[in-house]
Design a protein around this motif. Sequence first.
Motif: not given
Lengths: 366, 338
Positions: B113-115, B220, B230, B234, B238
């Motif tokens: 989802t993030e990277y 976010r 980042r 998270i 997140v």
Amino acid sequence: MTMTPVAASAQPAPVEADEDRPRKVNAATADDRFSFAACFIGSGALVWVVYDRLLPFSGAFGFIVCWYFAFLAIYVAVTAMSQPRPIVVDKLAGAVVQGGALVVFFAVLSTIVYTFVEGRHAIIHLNFFTQTMKVTAPTAPLNQGGILHAIVGTLIEIGIAVIVSFPLGVGTGVYMAEVGGGFARIVRTVVEAMTALPDIVAGLFIYTVLIVPPISLQTGGLAAACALAITMVPIIARTTEVQLRIVPGGLREASLALGTSRWRTVRMVVLPTARAGLATAVILGIARAIGETAAVLLTSGESNFLNLNPINNPMNSLPLYIYHGFSSGETLAKERYWGAASVLLVLVLVLFVTARILARPRSGRS
Amino acid sequence: MSVAVTDSTTPVDDDVPRSIDRGLPASDRAFFAGARVVGALVLVLTGSIGLFLFLQLVPTVHAYGFSFFTQAAWYPTYRQVGVLSAVVGTFEVAAVAVVISVPLALLTALYITEYAPRWLRGPLVSLVDLMAAIPSIIYGLWGFFLLMPRAEELARWLSAYMSWIPIFKYPGTDPHAAVTLTSVFGSSAAIAGVVVSMMVTPIACALMRGVFDQAPIGEREGALALGATRWGVIRSVVLPFGRSGIIGGTMLGLGRALGETIAVSLILSQSFTITIHILQRGSNTISYLIADEYSNATVGQLRALLAAGFVLFGITLIVNMIAAVFITRSRSGAATEI
């Protein structure tokens, strides 16, 4: 960090024509990439000297683990020389997350590749797919005998299980999602509870009820299909309900406002809208059932001949063939059951790709 | 209404509104009845299984006494029938699987989802789903042939240098010995747990990824606008948002791990000793017990196996119910408040 394709704008370039292109905020700078590469190589060299040469350790696994941790340590140290603490933490977290993901992807791919590598001896023989083991000894060379009986058995058992469980499961899902009411809540509670039923217990249930004396059905395809159906019905029912609940209520209301009956609404509006999702869910359910061994182990019996009759005589299937081959410990049996595992994996992959293709238009349209 | 009566020339009775509900059309009545019948059929079918299993407990406890729950060994010929070692082993294998797979699933879900670059996300999601679809017997073979020889070395190393942690202790062997039969470190609950973790990871990962994907974009962006890295996004958006999803995914994975049979029975060698030393060769799980004992069981012993199956079913059911509570919470948006 290294994954992002880096544009030429990463460096503080002198004023030029492409200056008005927006800078990529997440792109790695030259400093980032260089320190990453240097830490990677440096930690590898350090671990090689210490782990492989100085300390009495060996083995690729330990080497890679030590390399990874040495890399993390050096990377943190190098970043801390030029960056503030939040960025050091960010870099460390990024390296940990990417490392963890890499382990998982490596494990999956290694499973798939290893299966085909081990199965390559058997699956290059055509007779492996067209013959059975009826007249072939397990020690016979690979150009004799095959697993046709197991492939056919798997297809028959799955076929019966799908024919039984699909209408029941989808019907129950429609009932829970579209009809509702107090009784539907009871059904939902019980169905959700039964998704927790372990496969081996389902197999044992069928074994006790159908095969042990009072009914005395022979171990074979029908009993195995029943055990598979028991595990599939609650799963199909629940996924059907989930897929039907995703269908927007506005569609239902529009249909009902046109004077359509509830049944026609379900048949002409709700089910077609959910079709792709339903098909995906059902196919993934089949893929799961195809590899199901525990339930089949107790109910289908083992055979080495082609049996098209699900009621009489045992019927082999691919997972069961693999399991018994493994238990026998025969060397040539090993190549055969790895071959069977490759065939099983191909079946699962085909089903999986089909499910993906079916699922695609839905996501593209909406 | 009373005004209308005085003005009206028509008799009072005619003023009652005509019923416009003509009831359901025949097709709908048939549809509802049919759906109800199917629902009832499935209810009876599945419910009777649960009930049937439960009813086996009574004659089993009657025949073997309460020691059915407290006895470790399963030697029916000596009238020793107990599930304790199997229950303990089941939990040990499942615990190892969860301890390994939950961090991996979490990291993989975060990576996706993030990277991961956008073009890679779809294929990676498919890969995780495929991981869930690979048959457990293939994981079992993979575990036995590819993993076990390496895991034996690791287990030996752990028991040599980490034995101050009680679970890594291996009483009765000297891991520092010049020549060790490494196979004594094989077939243990720990290795079975590692293999089961391969089946747990995709289930937990899929759920976590779904929840992380729903983390509100506004929060976010808010975090990014405040200068978060980042990892900062998270940690502050997140993960708090996905907390229920993480717990739900863990429990769902645990439910799967408890019931796993074939991969475990390929790896494990059976023993009835109850031990916390998970590296020790041999253990037992309920599903393995059933797979091992069903074929030469008498009617009474079959009942005992079914009762053991009910114990397993009960444990899995409780775990799944806890998972369901957390999953519902993660989807209801209740977790949005940070």
